[in-house]
Design an enzyme around this catalytic site. Structure first.
Site, PDB file in Angstrom:
ATOM      1  CD1 TRP A  34      -1.138   2.385   2.173  1.00 55.38           C
ATOM      2  CD2 TRP A  34      -2.920   1.634   1.055  1.00 55.38           C
ATOM      3  NE1 TRP A  34      -2.078   3.382   2.179  1.00 55.38           N
ATOM      4  CE2 TRP A  34      -3.187   2.943   1.504  1.00 55.38           C
ATOM      5  CE3 TRP A  34      -3.897   0.959   0.318  1.00 55.38           C
ATOM      6  CZ2 TRP A  34      -4.394   3.588   1.255  1.00 55.38           C
ATOM      7  CZ3 TRP A  34      -5.111   1.609   0.070  1.00 55.38           C
ATOM      8  CH2 TRP A  34      -5.351   2.910   0.540  1.00 55.38           C
ATOM      9  CG  MET A  35       2.622   5.144  -1.957  1.00 57.92           C
ATOM     10  SD  MET A  35       3.105   5.706  -3.602  1.00 57.92           S
ATOM     11  CE  MET A  35       1.550   6.403  -4.140  1.00 57.92           C
ATOM     12  CG  ASN A  36      -1.753   6.776   2.341  1.00 61.03           C
ATOM     13  OD1 ASN A  36      -1.169   5.834   2.853  1.00 61.03           O
ATOM     14  ND2 ASN A  36      -2.179   7.788   3.063  1.00 61.03           N
ATOM     15  CG  ASP A  37      -1.320  11.094   2.309  1.00 64.45           C
ATOM     16  OD1 ASP A  37      -2.172  10.446   1.727  1.00 64.45           O
ATOM     17  OD2 ASP A  37      -1.496  11.605   3.421  1.00 64.45           O
ATOM     18  CD  GLN A  53       1.514   8.623   5.590  1.00 62.27           C
ATOM     19  OE1 GLN A  53       0.538   8.335   6.269  1.00 62.27           O
ATOM     20  NE2 GLN A  53       2.693   8.915   6.129  1.00 62.27           N
ATOM     21  CB  SER A  98       0.819  13.000   5.898  1.00 64.47           C
ATOM     22  OG  SER A  98       0.493  11.949   5.023  1.00 64.47           O
ATOM     23  NE  ARG A 156      -5.726  12.718   9.291  1.00 63.76           N
ATOM     24  CZ  ARG A 156      -6.974  12.605   9.742  1.00 63.76           C
ATOM     25  NH1 ARG A 156      -7.229  12.666  11.047  1.00 63.76           N
ATOM     26  NH2 ARG A 156      -7.983  12.437   8.905  1.00 63.76           N
ATOM     27  CD  GLU A 217      -7.262  13.432   5.563  1.00 62.53           C
ATOM     28  OE1 GLU A 217      -7.078  12.597   6.448  1.00 62.53           O
ATOM     29  OE2 GLU A 217      -7.506  13.118   4.393  1.00 62.53           O
TER      30      GLU A 217
HETATM   31  N1  DQQ Z   1      -3.499   9.977   5.188  1.00 58.55           N
HETATM   32  C1  DQQ Z   1      -2.538  10.009   6.256  1.00 58.55           C
HETATM   33  C2  DQQ Z   1      -2.871  11.156   7.058  1.00 58.55           C
HETATM   34  C3  DQQ Z   1      -3.552  12.048   6.120  1.00 58.55           C
HETATM   35  C4  DQQ Z   1      -4.311  11.109   5.230  1.00 58.55           C
HETATM   36  C5  DQQ Z   1      -2.497   8.711   6.957  1.00 58.55           C
HETATM   37  C6  DQQ Z   1      -4.568  11.608   3.844  1.00 58.55           C
HETATM   38  O1  DQQ Z   1      -1.788  11.736   7.731  1.00 58.55           O
HETATM   39  O2  DQQ Z   1      -4.360  12.869   6.841  1.00 58.55           O
HETATM   40  O3  DQQ Z   1      -1.996   7.764   6.039  1.00 58.55           O
HETATM   41  O4  DQQ Z   1      -4.578  10.591   2.898  1.00 58.55           O
END
Ligand code: DQQ
Length: 489
Positions: A34-37, A53, A98, A156, A217
């Site tokens: 998994w990848m996000n931000d 992330q 993040s 956050r 966010e």
């Molecule tokens: N994802 C992160 C947070 C952010 C959110 C957690 C946005 O820090 O607020 O993975 O995708």
């Protein structure tokens, strides 16, 4: 196929996924899982560092670490060791969420959100070896929690900058019953922080301009000349909506918004971050989410892709101009060009000799009397699969119709898009990057529309151009096959 840009375990994992027909080949994504931000974007000693992330334990959001990659050219990336891992018993034991990276008088410093249970707190980490490994600050967290005077939803994501010798930080939040909020702090040393005030508070019920939900966010406050742009990602009761930006003025630590727009016209670009590079460009990356169900993601073994790097600037009229960086041209290989073609509602198969699922397409249309013009990609020979990128002149809508993108049942198929205003005789200029399941359309050097598609047929690799409701002229179209970023020179 041999992956040449990396070594060891990552290389074996990347090689094993090369044959996945939906896996992008010239967009950055981790070896698997998994990848996000995007996080901590920084240019350090000339190299671009991209943190992100990452859940190394599976293709789902959980046990979030900071992955890390580095590039000399913004295009080809090499994996580096994981930068941040949750510490058992620490304020980030349930995740390193993040944040950003800054140069603190020569000490690279990450400001990130530590997650423990439901508690979200700002933490620091520093590196002594050019960003390769990181030590967490023993005093973490550096802020014990949100201001007591506010009933907040979330606390956050960090953007930190220095101004007049003082560090400032914005943190994403929301105020219960009110709307999204960005909280402003100041510090002499990145360790001791004082809460100042909300930089901006939204209205969760306001839907006239752009609905911004209950929580904001991933804030970024970036200067453009006399103006500032405040980028946010809008969250509503657990749902990720989209990224949006306010243009306004920032002075005396107050931000006065003037306009609000979405950052990308599609539904997948989220949590963007920016950096200014040594060429003075403001570059932006965002997370492109998946557009298929959890079972399909689990089967694939990976989720999430980084957008291409986009150069952004502020146009007169207070909207962002968003363009792909020219370095992407180094991926071009086989080239096709056609010029001066009349398109009528009966025209078809204009590009029948060109096939591919990893292409760059630049098409310029003089719309003439046509109501709608556009490009079809990922078309099967019989047409049962096709993705239609169109521009409707009367409604000035740029859209991607995915109703026939895939015969699979587990994918998103709604049409998405938004406004692209063109003057009467202005040509339509579409710059399209197709990378298997990713479509990024840059229009007239201004707007960007990003989508995910998952064709099911191996021969859904055709292209076409069309005009509807009248005739149009295709001034020119250029198509390039693009190389993989993992095997290219
Ligand atoms: N994802 C992160 C947070 C952010 C959110 C957690 C946005 O820090 O607020 O993975 O995708």
């Amino acid at each position: 196929m041999t992956i040449s840009r990396i070594t060891g375990e990552e290389r074996a994992t990347r090689e094993s996924l090369v044959s996945d027909p939906h896996r992008p080949d010239y967009h950055f994504l981790p070896a698997s899982n998994w990848m996000n931000d995007p996080n901590g974007l920084i240019q350090w000693k000339g190299k671009y560092h991209l943190f992100y992330q990452l859940n190394p334990n599976g293709p789902f959001h959980g046990t979030i670490h900071w992955g890390h990659a580095v590039s000399d050219d913004l295009v080809r990336w090499a994996d580096l060791p994981i930068a941040l891992t949750p510490t058992p018993g620490g304020p980030d034991e349930d995740g390193c969420w993040s944040g950003c990276a800054v140069d603190n008088s020569g000490v690279p410093t990450i400001v990130y959100t530590g997650l423990k249970g439901e508690t979200q707190v700002p933490c620091l980490a520093t590196s002594e070896n050019d960003l390769v490994s990181w030590s967490k600050c023993p005093g973490n967290p550096v802020i014990s929690g949100p201001p007591e005077s506010l009933a907040v939803i979330g606390f956050r994501d960090h953007h930190v900058w220095k101004e007049g010798g003082v560090w400032y930080q914005v943190i994403g939040s929301g105020i219960e019953g009110v709307g999204g909020a960005i909280l402003l702090y100041e510090s002499p040393d990145l360790i001791h922080w004082k809460y100042l005030h909300p930089l901006l508070v939204g209205d969760k019920d306001e839907t006239e301009l752009v609905w911004t939900g209950t929580m904001w966010e991933c804030p970024q406050l970036v200067p453009f000349g006399e103006k500032h742009v405040l980028i946010i990602s809008c969250h509503d009761d657990g749902n990720l909506l989209y990224s949006a930006y306010f243009v306004g003025t920032y002075s005396e630590r107050k931000f006065i918004p003037e306009t609000l727009r979405v950052t990308d016209l599609g539904g997948y670009f989220y949590a963007p971050q920016t950096l200014v590079d040594d060429k003075g460009r403001r570059l932006m990356w965002g997370w492109l989410q998946e557009g298929r169900d959890e079972e399909a993601i689990q089967d694939a073994g990976w989720a999430g892709v980084m957008s291409l790097p986009r150069a952004i600037s502020l146009r007169p009229g207070d909207s962002l101009s968003i363009e792909p960086v020219p370095e992407l041209q180094t991926l071009r290989s086989k080239h096709y060009r056609l010029e001066g073609i009349d398109l009528t509602p009966k025209t078809s198969s204009v590009l029948e000799d060109i096939k591919g699922d990893r292409l760059e397409i630049v098409a310029e249309f003089a719309p003439g009397s046509a109501r709608e013009v556009g490009v079809k990609v990922r078309c099967s020979p019989a047409g049962e699969e096709q993705t239609i990128i169109s521009y409707d002149r009367s409604s000035e809508q740029l859209a991607i119709d995915r109703s026939r993108s895939s015969l699979s049942s587990n994918v998103h198929r709604d049409t998405q898009g938004g406004m692209l205003e063109l003057a009467d005789h202005q040509t339509l200029w579409l710059h399209i990057f197709l990378d298997r399941s990713v479509v990024e359309v840059f229009a007239n050097g201004r707007e960007c529309l990003s989508e995910r598609i998952y064709p099911s047929l191996a021969d859904s690799v055709g292209l076409d151009l069309f005009a509807r409701g009248g005739t149009a002229k295709l001034n020119s179209v250029d198509v390039w096959e693009l190389e993989s970023i993992w095997t290219a020179k």
